[in-house]
Design a protein around this motif. Structure first.
Motif, PDB file in Angstrom:
ATOM      1  N   TRP A  48       0.826  -1.202   0.000  1.00 45.59           N
ATOM      2  CA  TRP A  48       0.000   0.000   0.000  1.00 45.59           C
ATOM      3  C   TRP A  48       0.864   1.257   0.000  1.00 45.59           C
ATOM      4  CZ3 TRP A  48       1.260   2.729   4.276  1.00 45.59           C
ATOM      5  CH2 TRP A  48       1.690   2.019   5.415  1.00 45.59           C
ATOM      6  N   MET A  52       0.831   4.253  -2.728  1.00 48.07           N
ATOM      7  CA  MET A  52       0.775   5.648  -2.311  1.00 48.07           C
ATOM      8  C   MET A  52       1.914   6.451  -2.951  1.00 48.07           C
ATOM      9  SD  MET A  52       0.123   6.892   1.548  1.00 48.07           S
ATOM     10  CE  MET A  52       1.629   6.519   2.374  1.00 48.07           C
ATOM     11  N   LEU A  56       1.332   9.589  -5.458  1.00 45.49           N
ATOM     12  CA  LEU A  56       1.701  10.934  -5.008  1.00 45.49           C
ATOM     13  C   LEU A  56       2.932  11.482  -5.725  1.00 45.49           C
ATOM     14  CD1 LEU A  56       1.142  10.698  -1.132  1.00 45.49           C
ATOM     15  CD2 LEU A  56      -0.259  11.912  -2.808  1.00 45.49           C
TER      16      LEU A  56
ATOM     17  N   MET B   1       8.364   1.684   9.238  1.00 40.87           N
ATOM     18  CA  MET B   1       7.680   2.980   9.227  1.00 40.87           C
ATOM     19  C   MET B   1       6.174   2.768   9.243  1.00 40.87           C
ATOM     20  SD  MET B   1       9.881   5.747   7.108  1.00 40.87           S
ATOM     21  CE  MET B   1       8.876   5.731   5.680  1.00 40.87           C
ATOM     22  N   SER B   2       5.454   3.689   9.881  1.00 42.92           N
ATOM     23  CA  SER B   2       4.005   3.589   9.989  1.00 42.92           C
ATOM     24  C   SER B   2       3.331   4.368   8.860  1.00 42.92           C
ATOM     25  CB  SER B   2       3.555   4.155  11.334  1.00 42.92           C
ATOM     26  OG  SER B   2       3.861   5.525  11.377  1.00 42.92           O
ATOM     27  N   PHE B   3       1.999   4.262   8.804  1.00 40.50           N
ATOM     28  CA  PHE B   3       1.260   4.944   7.748  1.00 40.50           C
ATOM     29  C   PHE B   3       1.527   6.452   7.707  1.00 40.50           C
ATOM     30  CE2 PHE B   3      -2.392   7.081   5.973  1.00 40.50           C
ATOM     31  CZ  PHE B   3      -2.602   6.386   4.784  1.00 40.50           C
ATOM     32  N   TYR B   6       5.003   7.209   6.176  1.00 38.26           N
ATOM     33  CA  TYR B   6       5.024   7.052   4.721  1.00 38.26           C
ATOM     34  C   TYR B   6       4.285   8.205   4.039  1.00 38.26           C
ATOM     35  CZ  TYR B   6       7.060   2.370   4.554  1.00 38.26           C
ATOM     36  OH  TYR B   6       7.917   1.308   4.635  1.00 38.26           O
ATOM     37  N   LEU B   7       3.130   8.576   4.614  1.00 39.02           N
ATOM     38  CA  LEU B   7       2.339   9.647   4.009  1.00 39.02           C
ATOM     39  C   LEU B   7       3.138  10.945   3.978  1.00 39.02           C
ATOM     40  CD1 LEU B   7      -0.390  10.412   2.792  1.00 39.02           C
ATOM     41  CD2 LEU B   7      -1.145  11.072   5.073  1.00 39.02           C
ATOM     42  N   PHE B   8       3.814  11.256   5.081  1.00 33.08           N
ATOM     43  CA  PHE B   8       4.607  12.490   5.142  1.00 33.08           C
ATOM     44  C   PHE B   8       5.737  12.450   4.117  1.00 33.08           C
ATOM     45  CE2 PHE B   8       8.105  15.052   6.803  1.00 33.08           C
ATOM     46  CZ  PHE B   8       7.469  16.269   6.928  1.00 33.08           C
ATOM     47  N   LEU B   9       6.445  11.334   4.068  1.00 32.60           N
ATOM     48  CA  LEU B   9       7.561  11.195   3.120  1.00 32.60           C
ATOM     49  C   LEU B   9       7.084  11.356   1.677  1.00 32.60           C
ATOM     50  CD1 LEU B   9      10.453  10.396   2.259  1.00 32.60           C
ATOM     51  CD2 LEU B   9       9.750   8.010   2.459  1.00 32.60           C
ATOM     52  N   PHE B  10       6.035  10.622   1.306  1.00 33.46           N
ATOM     53  CA  PHE B  10       5.608  10.628  -0.102  1.00 33.46           C
ATOM     54  C   PHE B  10       4.912  11.936  -0.474  1.00 33.46           C
ATOM     55  CE2 PHE B  10       5.395   5.783   0.499  1.00 33.46           C
ATOM     56  CZ  PHE B  10       6.736   5.674   0.205  1.00 33.46           C
ATOM     57  N   GLY B  12       5.779  14.817   0.779  1.00 31.96           N
ATOM     58  CA  GLY B  12       6.921  15.722   0.590  1.00 31.96           C
ATOM     59  C   GLY B  12       7.589  15.492  -0.755  1.00 31.96           C
ATOM     60  N   MET B  13       7.846  14.228  -1.081  1.00 34.87           N
ATOM     61  CA  MET B  13       8.441  13.908  -2.388  1.00 34.87           C
ATOM     62  C   MET B  13       7.521  14.366  -3.518  1.00 34.87           C
ATOM     63  SD  MET B  13       9.847  10.008  -1.779  1.00 34.87           S
ATOM     64  CE  MET B  13      10.314   9.793  -3.500  1.00 34.87           C
ATOM     65  N   GLY B  14       6.214  14.144  -3.324  1.00 36.33           N
ATOM     66  CA  GLY B  14       5.252  14.526  -4.348  1.00 36.33           C
ATOM     67  C   GLY B  14       5.246  16.025  -4.580  1.00 36.33           C
ATOM     68  N   VAL B  16       7.732  18.266  -4.004  1.00 34.02           N
ATOM     69  CA  VAL B  16       8.939  18.773  -4.677  1.00 34.02           C
ATOM     70  C   VAL B  16       9.058  18.235  -6.107  1.00 34.02           C
ATOM     71  CG1 VAL B  16      10.200  19.120  -2.520  1.00 34.02           C
ATOM     72  CG2 VAL B  16      10.460  16.959  -3.752  1.00 34.02           C
ATOM     73  N   THR B  17       8.312  17.185  -6.418  1.00 31.84           N
ATOM     74  CA  THR B  17       8.281  16.699  -7.793  1.00 31.84           C
ATOM     75  C   THR B  17       7.286  17.515  -8.618  1.00 31.84           C
ATOM     76  OG1 THR B  17       8.794  14.467  -7.053  1.00 31.84           O
ATOM     77  CG2 THR B  17       7.883  14.676  -9.256  1.00 31.84           C
ATOM     78  N   TYR B  18       6.154  17.845  -7.989  1.00 30.89           N
ATOM     79  CA  TYR B  18       5.089  18.534  -8.713  1.00 30.89           C
ATOM     80  C   TYR B  18       5.461  19.987  -9.030  1.00 30.89           C
ATOM     81  CZ  TYR B  18       0.433  20.269  -9.884  1.00 30.89           C
ATOM     82  OH  TYR B  18      -0.630  20.843 -10.517  1.00 30.89           O
TER      83      TYR B  18
END
Lengths: 237, 108
Positions: A48, A52, A56, B1-3, B6-10, B12-14, B16-18
């Protein structure tokens, strides 16, 4: 390209045109996406989280780097910063594609920006140049590639080790696509010389400077060289 | 890592990519660009494609050193010839894959 010249300006066929143009990208994404999913599983990243990340971020090379950095225990901020640097090259692509999307609604542009990758950029630019191409066809290419990418990475994470890597030369799919797209871009001697300059500069840059700055560095230097060569040529003919 | 991690990491990556993908489109597409910039930008696709391809064709990426005549480069020559002849993107991808696959048996 010859295979698309039959579409004249019929507006109804935009989805089909976009789908036809995007299949080489999707074809190339499948093995890479699967590989990413497998690596993520080996790095103990759950499926999952892979889904994600693909939704994202949608940036192949940055996602591979992220998986490697997570496996090596890197910090969240260092991964985000690396992603930023690796994906800065899209600034150039977005600028170049903006020329062809003059006057399009900003909401559409904001949605379009999400799907700008090396591959969709190269395919769309080739089609914009040959004509018979518009924003609807272009975003279809972006979004089909995106969908393929998300599904492939999740499949790789779920199916994991069952798929052999590199079967039938799939590792070469995107390289072959870039080669063909490059060839289609060589309209005259200015483009040829720009390309040769970019090859030389980016190889030297790649060998001398660590990281991925060779893509931006090589492209900006070569395009500037090509621009001045074009000015010189126009003055002396 | 917890949900949430992961959400914070992705996210953030999203972000700086966008942003680099979004900023030029949002601000450049609504105005007429100067001629020099349009001409310069028209050379960017060729330059980027060559910059992306160059290390694949001419270097060993594991050791990051120059390597002339590697399979990726040798396969590129007939692949390009096929593209010149047919002008077909899909066909070139298939031919490239096939040749690369065969080269795996011949060159190993």
């Amino acid at each position: 390209m010859t295979e698309h010249t039959h579409v004249t300006t019929k507006n109804e066929s935009w989805f089909w045109d976009g789908a036809t143009a995007s299949w080489p990208i999707c074809f190339g994404y499948i093995p890479i996406g699967l590989a990413l999913g497998v690596l993520a599983t080996q790095a103990a990243i759950p499926f999952w989280a892979v889904a994600m990340m693909s939704i994202l971020v949608f940036a192949g090379s940055a996602q591979f780097i992220c998986v490697a950095m997570l496996a090596a225990g890197a910090s969240t901020w260092s991964i985000i910063f690396t992603t930023f640097v690796v994906n800065l090259r899209h600034f150039l692509m977005s600028s170049a594609v903006a020329v062809h999307l003059n006057g399009i609604r900003r909401l559409f542009l904001s949605a379009f920006a999400y799907g700008i990758t090396d591959e969709s950029f190269a395919v769309n630019m080739t089609h914009f140049r040959t004509g018979n191409w518009d924003h609807k066809r272009a975003i279809t290419v972006n979004q089909l590639a995106n969908t393929t990418w998300i599904i492939s990475t999740v499949c790789g994470a779920v199916l994991g080790q069952f798929i052999p890597r590199g079967a039938f030369g799939t590792d070469y799919a995107l390289t072959a696509m870039f080669l063909a797209l490059l060839l289609f871009q060589l309209h005259n001697i200015v483009y040829v010389l720009t390309g040769i300059a970019a090859l030389g500069i980016s190889v030297a840059w790649y060998l001398l400077i660590p990281g991925d700055s060779y893509i931006i560095g090589g492209s900006i230097t070569a395009a500037t060289f090509g621009y001045f060569f074009k000015q010189y040529r126009e003055k002396h003919t | 890592m917890s949900f949430p991690d992961y959400l914070f990491l992705f996210a953030g990556m999203g972000l700086v990519t966008y942003l680099p993908r979004w900023l030029p489109l949002f601000f450049l597409a609504r105005r007429d660009l100067p001629k020099w910039l349009v001409e310069w930008l028209s050379l960017i696709p060729v330059a980027i494609l060559c910059s992306l391809l160059a290390p694949i064709l001419f270097t060993d990426q594991a050791s990051r050193s120059l390597e002339i005549g590697k399979p990726e480069f040798l396969v590129a020559i007939p692949t390009l010839l096929f593209a010149v002849k047919t002008k077909s993107l899909g066909g070139t991808v298939l031919i490239g894959m096939g040749l690369y696959w065969i080269s795996g048996f011949l060159l190993s």
